[in-house]
Design a protein around this motif. Structure first.
Motif, short mmCIF file in Angstrom:
data_model
loop_
_atom_site.label_atom_id
_atom_site.label_comp_id
_atom_site.label_asym_id
_atom_site.label_seq_id
_atom_site.Cartn_x
_atom_site.Cartn_y
_atom_site.Cartn_z
N PRO A 47 0.85 -1.20 0.00
CA PRO A 47 0.00 0.00 0.00
C PRO A 47 0.88 1.25 0.00
O PRO A 47 2.01 1.22 0.49
N PRO A 48 0.38 2.36 -0.54
CA PRO A 48 1.20 3.58 -0.62
C PRO A 48 1.76 4.02 0.73
O PRO A 48 2.84 4.58 0.80
N ALA A 49 1.04 3.78 1.81
CA ALA A 49 1.51 4.21 3.13
C ALA A 49 2.68 3.37 3.64
O ALA A 49 3.29 3.72 4.64
N ALA A 53 10.10 4.60 4.10
CA ALA A 53 10.38 4.48 5.53
C ALA A 53 9.67 5.59 6.31
O ALA A 53 9.17 5.36 7.42
N ALA A 54 9.61 6.78 5.75
CA ALA A 54 8.97 7.90 6.45
C ALA A 54 7.48 7.63 6.64
O ALA A 54 6.94 7.86 7.73
N GLU A 59 2.72 6.08 9.91
CA GLU A 59 1.54 5.23 10.00
C GLU A 59 1.94 3.78 10.22
O GLU A 59 1.89 2.97 9.29
N PRO A 60 2.34 3.43 11.42
CA PRO A 60 2.76 2.03 11.64
C PRO A 60 1.57 1.09 11.47
O PRO A 60 0.45 1.40 11.86
N SER A 61 1.79 -0.05 10.87
CA SER A 61 0.70 -0.99 10.60
C SER A 61 0.89 -2.30 11.36
O SER A 61 0.16 -3.24 11.11
#
Length: 71
Positions: A47-49, A53-54, A59-61
């Protein structure tokens, strides 16, 4: 000043038109040159998120994946 007919390099005379012709052939050879890839390119299906790394930091998943599997 008229165009040069010859140029003196290291005590030797060279015709200017020969130098210009050699330069043209060098430029043409460089234009035709191809550089092979160092490695095979692969598509990134994340996914784009999660692609940089930034954005993974913002947005940690990790916990989102854990809660998705639970009812």
């Amino acid at each position: 000043m008229t165009g040069l007919k010859w140029i003196d390099i290291d005590g030797r005379r060279y015709l200017w038109r020969d130098i210009v012709q050699l330069r043209r052939t060098q430029r043409q050879a460089r234009a035709r040159a191809q550089q092979p890839a160092l490695f095979e390119l692969k598509d990134d299906y994340r996914p784009p998120a999660e692609r940089t790394a930034a954005s993974r930091y913002q947005e940690p998943s990790l916990f989102a994946l854990e809660t998705r599997g639970r009812p």
